[in-house]
Motif scaffolding. Sequence first.
Motif, short mmCIF file in Angstrom:
data_model
loop_
_atom_site.label_atom_id
_atom_site.label_comp_id
_atom_site.label_asym_id
_atom_site.label_seq_id
_atom_site.Cartn_x
_atom_site.Cartn_y
_atom_site.Cartn_z
N ARG A 25 4.42 -26.89 -0.32
CA ARG A 25 3.57 -25.96 -1.07
C ARG A 25 3.87 -24.51 -0.69
N ARG A 41 6.21 -28.27 -5.99
CA ARG A 41 4.81 -28.66 -6.12
C ARG A 41 4.69 -30.13 -6.53
N GLU A 92 -5.47 -25.69 -6.98
CA GLU A 92 -4.34 -25.10 -6.27
C GLU A 92 -4.40 -23.57 -6.31
#
Length: 345
Positions: A15, A35, A128
């Motif tokens: 990430r 991702r 996110e």
Amino acid sequence: MSAREDQDRAVATLRRVAFLLERAQASRYRAEAYRAAARTVERQEAARLGALARAGALTDLPAVGSSTAEVVSRAMAGRAVPALIELEEQAAADDARTTPAAAALHAALRGDLHSHTEASDGATPVQEMVLAELELGRDYLAVTDHSPRLTVANGLSAPRLRAQLAQLAALRPAVAPFEVLSGIEVDILDDGTLDQDPDLLDELDVVVASVHSKLRMDGAAMTRRMLTAVRDPRTDVLGHCTGRRVAGRHRPPSEFDARAVFDACAEHGVAVEINCRPDRLDPPHELLQLAADAGCEFTIDSDAHAPGQLDWLRAGCERAVAHGIGPDRVVTTRSAAAVRARSRR
């Protein structure tokens, strides 16, 4: 280290690489690859993931290719990840070029009032985006996906926006005391009205109003259009006011009476957005000075469509300080409660 800790480290590293690629304006597909790999790795049983790593078979997993497998393998083993080191060094070098005045303003920023998720034309789920903003050390993020007329960006109909509001309500307890503000980037239609149910707009914490269509409209008509939107009591922020593009597919700024529009913003308490997207950097410097002279307040917003883009605010800070705009005139240096209290509804 336990197998679960190794797994968590691998997910965090993937990430972080994606975040830094987005920040550096790398290809959207590269960042999405990291991702996607992070999501796959996170879903695995820790013991199975460890066995695949030891066997050199991580690429057997869906969405894990040779590059992402190498990152996972190194991260799980506690070894340096060259791709991450290079990106971190690039980011540090970029940050070091920030002037002291802009760095001070950047440090004072507490949130961002313009961001997009996969619900419209963003790249990732809202969770996110929120996690990235939280990790940047800020206090709040406004989720402002597009409104329905912008079909090219999958704008949210009233039912879809209501569903998103329910999603945000469910998310808030999990991230408190960080605050997730409800919002929208609502299109300013040809006649200056706002492209969403007025009663629904009244429920939102933040309404960013922007022109996305007929950008080459006659200057007088564009001025009337923008003034109508600014005078609407539901408008809190005037987004990327000229609609220009300065990178990629270039687009000249719209023509309108900027002084009249900024005078109206100052009169009606509508903040002028300093849009930090590298392809926008809107308003241009001459209009930013006009807005400052008119007594406007400002927001410094990322207009982020991916988590790493939330870290673009330094560019807006540089532009603000170049025109004598200090923290006292920047709405996003204030608390989430102050942002809500400032709402014109």
